[in-house]
Every structure is written in structure tokens, then in C-alpha cells.
Design an enzyme around this catalytic site. Sequence first.
Site, PDB file in Angstrom:
ATOM      1  N   ASN A  21       0.856  -1.185   0.000  1.00 30.02           N
ATOM      2  CA  ASN A  21       0.000   0.000   0.000  1.00 30.02           C
ATOM      3  C   ASN A  21       0.892   1.234   0.000  1.00 30.02           C
ATOM      4  O   ASN A  21       2.115   1.133   0.035  1.00 30.02           O
ATOM      5  CB  ASN A  21      -0.960  -0.026   1.200  1.00 30.02           C
ATOM      6  CG  ASN A  21      -0.217  -0.009   2.519  1.00 30.02           C
ATOM      7  OD1 ASN A  21       0.494   0.938   2.837  1.00 30.02           O
ATOM      8  ND2 ASN A  21      -0.348  -1.077   3.287  1.00 30.02           N
ATOM      9  N   ASP A  52      -4.651  -5.730   5.126  1.00 25.88           N
ATOM     10  CA  ASP A  52      -5.730  -6.496   5.751  1.00 25.88           C
ATOM     11  C   ASP A  52      -5.711  -7.956   5.315  1.00 25.88           C
ATOM     12  O   ASP A  52      -6.151  -8.831   6.039  1.00 25.88           O
ATOM     13  CB  ASP A  52      -7.086  -5.867   5.416  1.00 25.88           C
ATOM     14  CG  ASP A  52      -7.287  -4.548   6.168  1.00 25.88           C
ATOM     15  OD1 ASP A  52      -6.882  -4.493   7.344  1.00 25.88           O
ATOM     16  OD2 ASP A  52      -7.811  -3.583   5.576  1.00 25.88           O
ATOM     17  N   PRO A  73      -3.892 -11.119  10.820  1.00 25.04           N
ATOM     18  CA  PRO A  73      -4.267 -10.824  12.208  1.00 25.04           C
ATOM     19  C   PRO A  73      -4.397  -9.317  12.389  1.00 25.04           C
ATOM     20  O   PRO A  73      -3.640  -8.556  11.778  1.00 25.04           O
ATOM     21  CB  PRO A  73      -3.074 -11.360  13.023  1.00 25.04           C
ATOM     22  CG  PRO A  73      -1.941 -11.458  12.053  1.00 25.04           C
ATOM     23  CD  PRO A  73      -2.556 -11.701  10.703  1.00 25.04           C
ATOM     24  N   ASP A  74      -5.363  -8.873  13.182  1.00 21.89           N
ATOM     25  CA  ASP A  74      -5.470  -7.448  13.502  1.00 21.89           C
ATOM     26  C   ASP A  74      -4.569  -7.192  14.710  1.00 21.89           C
ATOM     27  O   ASP A  74      -4.886  -7.581  15.839  1.00 21.89           O
ATOM     28  CB  ASP A  74      -6.916  -7.058  13.791  1.00 21.89           C
ATOM     29  CG  ASP A  74      -7.062  -5.549  13.891  1.00 21.89           C
ATOM     30  OD1 ASP A  74      -6.199  -4.906  14.530  1.00 21.89           O
ATOM     31  OD2 ASP A  74      -8.024  -5.010  13.317  1.00 21.89           O
ATOM     32  N   ILE A  75      -3.426  -6.573  14.464  1.00 16.49           N
ATOM     33  CA  ILE A  75      -2.401  -6.433  15.506  1.00 16.49           C
ATOM     34  C   ILE A  75      -2.910  -5.526  16.626  1.00 16.49           C
ATOM     35  O   ILE A  75      -2.756  -5.817  17.812  1.00 16.49           O
ATOM     36  CB  ILE A  75      -1.099  -5.862  14.900  1.00 16.49           C
ATOM     37  CG1 ILE A  75      -0.650  -6.754  13.729  1.00 16.49           C
ATOM     38  CG2 ILE A  75      -0.003  -5.755  15.940  1.00 16.49           C
ATOM     39  CD1 ILE A  75       0.448  -6.174  12.876  1.00 16.49           C
ATOM     40  N   PHE A  85      -4.564   4.184  14.699  1.00 15.41           N
ATOM     41  CA  PHE A  85      -4.741   5.200  13.654  1.00 15.41           C
ATOM     42  C   PHE A  85      -5.844   4.743  12.713  1.00 15.41           C
ATOM     43  O   PHE A  85      -6.057   3.542  12.546  1.00 15.41           O
ATOM     44  CB  PHE A  85      -3.444   5.402  12.864  1.00 15.41           C
ATOM     45  CG  PHE A  85      -2.610   6.524  13.398  1.00 15.41           C
ATOM     46  CD1 PHE A  85      -2.060   6.448  14.660  1.00 15.41           C
ATOM     47  CD2 PHE A  85      -2.386   7.666  12.640  1.00 15.41           C
ATOM     48  CE1 PHE A  85      -1.292   7.487  15.170  1.00 15.41           C
ATOM     49  CE2 PHE A  85      -1.627   8.713  13.128  1.00 15.41           C
ATOM     50  CZ  PHE A  85      -1.077   8.630  14.386  1.00 15.41           C
ATOM     51  N   LYS A 130     -14.497   2.366  14.971  1.00 17.42           N
ATOM     52  CA  LYS A 130     -13.232   1.620  15.034  1.00 17.42           C
ATOM     53  C   LYS A 130     -12.713   1.540  16.473  1.00 17.42           C
ATOM     54  O   LYS A 130     -12.188   0.517  16.888  1.00 17.42           O
ATOM     55  CB  LYS A 130     -12.203   2.314  14.142  1.00 17.42           C
ATOM     56  CG  LYS A 130     -11.273   1.371  13.456  1.00 17.42           C
ATOM     57  CD  LYS A 130     -10.540   2.027  12.295  1.00 17.42           C
ATOM     58  CE  LYS A 130     -11.265   1.813  10.984  1.00 17.42           C
ATOM     59  NZ  LYS A 130     -10.553   2.380   9.839  1.00 17.42           N
ATOM     60  N   LYS A 132     -12.071  -2.103  17.950  1.00 15.26           N
ATOM     61  CA  LYS A 132     -10.696  -2.566  18.197  1.00 15.26           C
ATOM     62  C   LYS A 132     -10.338  -2.556  19.686  1.00 15.26           C
ATOM     63  O   LYS A 132      -9.316  -3.100  20.065  1.00 15.26           O
ATOM     64  CB  LYS A 132      -9.712  -1.681  17.435  1.00 15.26           C
ATOM     65  CG  LYS A 132     -10.014  -1.638  15.938  1.00 15.26           C
ATOM     66  CD  LYS A 132      -8.782  -1.835  15.119  1.00 15.26           C
ATOM     67  CE  LYS A 132      -9.100  -1.744  13.651  1.00 15.26           C
ATOM     68  NZ  LYS A 132      -8.031  -2.263  12.821  1.00 15.26           N
TER      69      LYS A 132
HETATM   70  N1  CTP Z   1      -4.186  -2.426  12.246  1.00 20.64           N
HETATM   71  C1  CTP Z   1      -3.484  -3.461  12.787  1.00 20.64           C
HETATM   72  N2  CTP Z   1      -3.523  -4.697  12.190  1.00 20.64           N
HETATM   73  C2  CTP Z   1      -4.235  -4.905  11.079  1.00 20.64           C
HETATM   74  C3  CTP Z   1      -4.962  -3.843  10.501  1.00 20.64           C
HETATM   75  C4  CTP Z   1      -4.915  -2.632  11.113  1.00 20.64           C
HETATM   76  O1  CTP Z   1      -2.824  -3.263  13.807  1.00 20.64           O
HETATM   77  N3  CTP Z   1      -4.243  -6.099  10.522  1.00 20.64           N
HETATM   78  C5  CTP Z   1      -4.181  -1.115  12.913  1.00 20.64           C
HETATM   79  C6  CTP Z   1      -3.472  -0.017  12.188  1.00 20.64           C
HETATM   80  O2  CTP Z   1      -2.110   0.068  12.541  1.00 20.64           O
HETATM   81  C7  CTP Z   1      -4.239   1.208  12.636  1.00 20.64           C
HETATM   82  C8  CTP Z   1      -5.636   0.706  12.804  1.00 20.64           C
HETATM   83  O3  CTP Z   1      -5.530  -0.696  13.022  1.00 20.64           O
HETATM   84  O4  CTP Z   1      -3.808   1.649  13.906  1.00 20.64           O
HETATM   85  C9  CTP Z   1      -6.501   1.043  11.609  1.00 20.64           C
HETATM   86  O5  CTP Z   1      -6.853  -0.025  10.909  1.00 20.64           O
HETATM   87  P1  CTP Z   1      -7.755  -0.022   9.580  1.00 20.64           P
HETATM   88  O6  CTP Z   1      -7.035  -0.875   8.607  1.00 20.64           O
HETATM   89  O7  CTP Z   1      -8.132   1.332   9.178  1.00 20.64           O
HETATM   90  O8  CTP Z   1      -9.027  -0.685  10.195  1.00 20.64           O
HETATM   91  P2  CTP Z   1      -9.989  -1.756   9.641  1.00 20.64           P
HETATM   92  O9  CTP Z   1     -10.567  -2.389  10.849  1.00 20.64           O
HETATM   93  O10 CTP Z   1      -9.282  -2.640   8.687  1.00 20.64           O
HETATM   94  O11 CTP Z   1     -11.075  -0.866   8.946  1.00 20.64           O
HETATM   95  P3  CTP Z   1     -11.325  -0.443   7.424  1.00 20.64           P
HETATM   96  O12 CTP Z   1     -12.572  -1.114   7.089  1.00 20.64           O
HETATM   97  O13 CTP Z   1     -11.425   1.046   7.454  1.00 20.64           O
HETATM   98  O14 CTP Z   1     -10.112  -0.917   6.618  1.00 20.64           O
END
Ligand code: CTP
Length: 408
Positions: free
Chosen positions: A222, A290, A316-318, A335, A349, A353
Amino acid sequence: MGKRILLIISGGIAAYKALELVRLLRKDGITVRAVLTDAAQQFVTPLSLGTLTEDNVYTDLFDLKDEREIGHIQLSRQADLVVVAPATANILAKMAGGIADDLATTLLLATDKPVLAAPAMNVRMWLHPATQRNIAQLRANGVTIMEPDDGDMACGEYGPGRLPEPQAILGSIRAMLAAPLGEAQTATARFGQNPPPLRGKHVLITAGPTHEPIDPVRYIANRSSGKQGFAIAGAIAALGAEVTLVAGPVTLATPPGVRRVNVETAREMAEAVEAALPADAAVMVAAVADWRAEATGQKIKKDKGGLDALPLVENPDILAGLAKSPKRPGLVVGFAAETEKVVEHAQAKLARKGCDWIVANDVSGDVMGGARNRIHIVSAAGVEDWPDMEKDAVARRLAQRIADELTD
Ligand code: CTP
């Protein structure tokens, strides 16, 4: 006793900047002993260096007089830190390969002290797979390698490869010397007799994009430049915190005093975040992909259906994982890059989260890769709207906001 540095200068046009580095080091109370390669002597003279270091300058492996007085092995042992600046592609290759064919490389092979290298070379040389392989090898060997700066080069090209500014090299040197003399002085200058507000705190930051391999030659990426996350890491370190910066693939220079862990993929980033805990605060600025592909071992061919059938798996969503973790830092900041309904999406969000703040970023303009940013801090307490600011100013204000929160 004061700190001692063995400064190895290899031969590139940036060698002249080593004189400024020596001046800054001396001002910091650090003793510098300099070694010049043959090529470096085309750019700076032993006389100018000797005048600045107030010491002998060493150039020759087989100098009888030097050898009688001190011996080259001793040179490599008498320093607290060995610094190679500028480090050319050639000397990095020799270091990676264990070649010792002149005084500088012999000292580097013989030393038992930590080594810091500040590369400087043409952008193509820096990006060449051979150099990147050598850098990876050297990092695996425990050598600390600064990222070169981006910009115009003496050869007329543009890109990563410029020597980091002497001030930035000084910052890395201070961070590597156990008792950071300079930091204490700067802190006193900035904060008077009070300790810096984040001293004793550990802050974990993620920054940059992630790259998710599709096959051996392609990856999903990205447009994140990493600039905002790096600026935040630098601003938080400047307030005295110990900072771990888990960085995706970007060529930005490591801010002074920051411990950097380089990763490529989301899963590597998640592991590095876990390994860096415990932390008092975490600021997740990275633009994590993602999805990742189920990478294949072979290059995908056009005539075999191409990427049509590329199966994507969610990463994984870190941030969410960290917010739920038993080792959750006291303050977890996420962020959100949004193009519309910025605050509304950020509030959703925040809840989804489980973090404490969302720094919502309006990316409808040219924020990605640009120098400015317009943000809103969204938390359970409400919404703060900040004006359009330089990314550095956003970083400083956010660092101060975090310091207020952690020291309340
Ligand atoms: N983040 C993370 N791990 C991921 C995806 C996102 O830690 N796999 C963290 C980013 O570092 C940031 C925040 O989550 O702090 C924002 O994530 P974003 O990608 O905008 O959120 P999503 O839940 O994927 O929402 P969207 O539908 O807007 O993509």
C-alpha cells in the site's frame, strides 16, 4: 572515563561529512580515533581529520611505526563503539563476507565491540540485491545499520542512498553508547532540572506498510510512506522514552535514540510487537495489509489463470489483538485513515478494536506520502479536532499528549 569511538571512513563523496560528524562527537565529549581507507583519502586528508580528532589518523595496515606503538588489533579493541561512516557498498560487502584486505576491514573483522554503519552510495547500488543481501547478513551478524536518507545525490539521481545527516548519526551513536552523554545534556537543556517526561517509559510504535508476498516476485503493498510513524517515534524518544519502532519496508532513517525492528509482512509485525512487550503505551501507525495471499513457491504464470484464483486470507489485527492481550499496554492508540465520515468511522473503530484513542486521519487529500496531516483524536472522552499541520508537528503534539496521559 569518557566514551571512545573508532571512526572508519570509507571512500565516497559523503566522506567530507565525516568531518562534521567528528566535530559533533568532540563537542559531545566523545574521543574519536579515525581510520581512513585508501579511497577515503581521495576525499578527506589525514591532516584535516587529525586536526579535528587531535590524534593520529590511521591509514596503513603495515605501518611499522603505528604497529610498534599500538598494533592494529589494539585499535579495534580500545573503543567503546566502532562507527563506519560513510559506509560504501564496497566496505559493506567486505564486512559481510569477512574480507580483511586493508586496515579498516581488518579492524572490523578483529573487533569485539558493537559496530554501527551509516551507508552512503548511489541509489542503484543501495537497491542492488547484492547490497541488500549484504545488509541483511550484517544485521543478522549484529551490526547496526542506519537507513540511508532519501534525496538528490551527488551523481544527479534521486532516491535512498544518501548518508544520514551527521546529527542523525550522532543520535544513533548516543543511543548505542551505554551512558548517552549527549542525551543527558540535551534533556537538561530542554527540560531544566526536571527529567524528561517520558524517562523510564517504554513506548511501542508500528509504522510503514506491510508487504505480503504473492509469489517469489510479487507482493501486495500500500502507499504508506512511514513518515508519520517515524516522526512520532522520534518525538516520543525526544521526550526521554525508550522507543521500539516496528517498521515495515521503508527506506527512512531511524530517528535518534529509537530501537528499530524491520519487518516485511503483517504476521512478522505481529510477532515483533508481541516480542517487544511489555510497554507502557503502544501507538499503531502502520498501514497493515488487511489480507495476505497464500504465497506460492513458484512464479504465477499468465497462461495458467493468472491472479484470478488468488486466494486471500485475512491477516491478524495487531491493534485489536494487543488491546485484548493480557500484556495490554496502559495506553493503546490506533490510527484510522478515512476518506469520509471521518469521526463517525473512527468512533466505530475505537469500539471495534478496543483501543483507548483513535487518531483519525483525513486522507481524502494527498496525505499519503505528503508532509501534512489533519487529524482528530477520538476517545471515550470525546473528540479533539487538530488543525492541518506538518507531520512533524502532529508527532510532537501527539508525543506531548501521550506524555500528559502517562504521567497524570
Ligand atoms: N491495524 C493493525 N492490524 C491490522 C490492521 C490494522 O494493527 N491487521 C491497525 C493499524 O495500525 C491502525 C488501525 O488498526 O492503527 C486502523 O486499521 P484499519 O485498517 O483502518 O481498520 P480496519 O478495521 O481494517 O477498517 P477499514 O474497514 O477502514 O479498513
